[in-house]
Design a protein around this motif. Structure first.
Motif, short mmCIF file in Angstrom:
data_model
loop_
_atom_site.label_atom_id
_atom_site.label_comp_id
_atom_site.label_asym_id
_atom_site.label_seq_id
_atom_site.Cartn_x
_atom_site.Cartn_y
_atom_site.Cartn_z
N VAL A 174 0.85 -1.19 0.00
CA VAL A 174 0.00 0.00 0.00
C VAL A 174 0.89 1.23 0.00
O VAL A 174 2.05 1.18 0.40
N ASN A 178 -3.24 5.78 0.30
CA ASN A 178 -4.38 4.87 0.36
C ASN A 178 -5.17 5.04 1.66
O ASN A 178 -4.59 5.16 2.74
N THR A 181 -9.89 1.90 4.06
CA THR A 181 -10.99 1.16 3.43
C THR A 181 -10.55 0.49 2.14
O THR A 181 -11.08 -0.56 1.77
N SER A 182 -9.59 1.08 1.43
CA SER A 182 -9.13 0.47 0.18
C SER A 182 -8.45 -0.86 0.44
O SER A 182 -8.55 -1.79 -0.37
N ASP A 185 -11.25 -3.54 1.46
CA ASP A 185 -12.00 -4.06 0.32
C ASP A 185 -11.21 -5.07 -0.50
O ASP A 185 -11.80 -5.81 -1.30
N LYS A 186 -9.89 -5.13 -0.32
CA LYS A 186 -9.06 -6.06 -1.08
C LYS A 186 -8.78 -7.37 -0.33
O LYS A 186 -8.34 -8.35 -0.92
N ASP A 229 -15.14 0.82 9.93
CA ASP A 229 -15.73 1.08 8.62
C ASP A 229 -17.16 1.54 8.83
O ASP A 229 -18.05 0.74 9.15
N GLU A 262 -12.72 5.21 6.77
CA GLU A 262 -12.83 5.89 5.48
C GLU A 262 -12.22 7.29 5.48
O GLU A 262 -12.10 7.91 4.41
N LYS A 265 -5.87 7.82 6.23
CA LYS A 265 -4.90 7.31 5.27
C LYS A 265 -3.76 6.62 6.00
O LYS A 265 -3.54 6.83 7.20
N LEU A 306 -3.55 4.32 -8.75
CA LEU A 306 -4.83 3.61 -8.73
C LEU A 306 -4.66 2.10 -8.62
O LEU A 306 -5.63 1.39 -8.34
#
Length: 389
Positions: A174, A178, A181-182, A185-186, A229, A262, A265, A306
């Motif tokens: 990461v 980032n 939450t990113s 989700d992975k 979250d 959320e 970072k 991204l």
């Protein structure tokens, strides 16, 4: 909570690292060094910059430079066995090398062959085209996060406590930009794909939702702060009851804080490298994880922001086959099934349809059936799509 507190190693004396400060300090340090060490190997200014004798640096570069490191796939045929000693184990190793030369090298993950970064994936991602506005601005930090398999508090017998799994389950890279939450989700976990919808009346009906679509709450516990979250109004703050419980002076734990996942970072975090932290979701599914590496991004990394977080490793699971034919992979799982003695039972599509439906595709018997989902069936089987999903 109990699993974290059961760790006997004392992490209190280890230094905490704030990611923002790390980037700032590395930026200052980098300005004092030459731009490209590879281009300045023969330049005496490097000796002054690193404050080591140039002769020693050349020796280090010769033994530890990028040209030395190869994928095991490349050097498997170059491996040689020492014939000085007449040992049985050496004979086995010779036969194994010859076998790999004939059949091709296949990587395995085991305790003796620990998981490593997929360098072919990294090269593939570096070649992808992307708009200039998506390019990462330097300097930027890359954190490597290692997850371990979920730990259940009790075994199936509910008598003996389970041992914490020590083998690596997944790894992610990461960047500081980032959001937490990113990463959430992975993360892949079988509990996110729990059984929800009985499709015994219509076996062709695709699965419309899973447990992860209903129960979306979860938190990361990092340095006495719960990052929850709360993106959905229906999400539950799992940490609220824990913080309330630890506010009791008789409970020697805490104090704990709560923030939203959320809005945080990675470069906002303060971490200890190697210290175990916890990710909890689906009510009681706990994953231990550690920050195993922290460094600045370099020319060997993908520079498209991204793409991050990037799953650089995920352990493979043993494929489960149909209980009837034993040849095809599982597609359906049944409960209260009068046609078979096992509970639950796993079937491929062909065996499932033959046993449970007549010629008019009408259900025979009273049972419940669900689409079977595991790591092999959920993640795309194409090589790189598995890591990008």
């Amino acid at each position: 909570m109990d699993n974290l507190n059961s760790q006997t190693f004392d992490y209190t004396n280890l230094p905490k690292i704030r990611i923002k400060d790390f980037i700032k300090d590395m930026k200052i340090a980098k300005e004092k060094l030459p731009l490209d060490i590879n281009e300045l190997v023969d330049n005496t200014s490097l000796e002054r910059a690193l404050n080591i004798p140039f002769k020693i640096f050349k020796e280090i570069h010769k033994k530890c430079g990028p040209h030395v490191f190869k994928n095991s796939k490349d050097n498997i045929n170059e491996r040689k066995i020492d014939d000085t000693y007449n040992l049985t184990i050496l004979e086995f190793q010779k036969k194994e090398i010859e076998k790999k030369k004939l059949n091709g090298f296949k990587s395995k993950t085991s305790a003796r062959n620990p998981p490593t970064k997929d360098f072919e994936l990294i090269e593939y991602l570096k070649e992808l085209k992307y708009p200039a506005q998506q390019k990462i601005r330097h300097p930027e930090a890359i954190l490597t996060i290692t997850f371990y398999p979920p730990n259940q508090i009790y075994s199936q017998s509910h008598i003996y406590p389970c041992q914490i799994a020590t083998h690596v389950d997944q790894k992610f890279d990461v960047i500081g930009l980032n959001l937490l939450t990113s990463l959430k989700d992975k993360i892949y976990c079988n509990s996110d794909y729990g059984l929800c919808e009985d499709i015994s009346e219509d076996p062709e009906k695709p699965a419309s939702y899973f447990t992860k679509d209903i129960f979306k709450s979860g938190f990361f516990l990092i340095e006495n702060t719960f990052y929850n979250d709360m993106r959905q109004n229906s999400n539950v703050d799992y940490s609220e009851i824990i913080i309330k419980w630890t506010s009791d002076p008789s409970i020697k734990s805490g104090p704990y804080l709560s923030q939203t996942m959320e809005s945080t970072k990675f470069d906002d975090l303060e971490i200890v490298l190697g210290k175990p932290y916890m990710y909890l979701h689906q009510g009681d599914c706990q994953h231990l994880f550690i920050f195993s590496d922290l460094r600045l991004i370099n020319r060997f990394d993908p520079h498209n922001e991204l793409l991050y977080p990037i799953r650089t490793f995920i352990v493979s699971e043993k494929l489960k086959y149909c209980y009837v034919c034993g040849l095809n992979p599982t597609k359906y799982i049944t409960f209260n099934d009068p046609h078979v003695p096992d509970e639950p039972s796993l079937f491929c599509k062909e065996c499932y349809m033959c046993l449970h439906y007549n010629n008019e595709r009408k259900k025979v018997g009273n049972f419940k059936a669900y689409h079977y989902k595991d790591r092999n069936t959920t993640l795309n089987t194409r090589r790189f799509s598995t890591f990008l999903k």
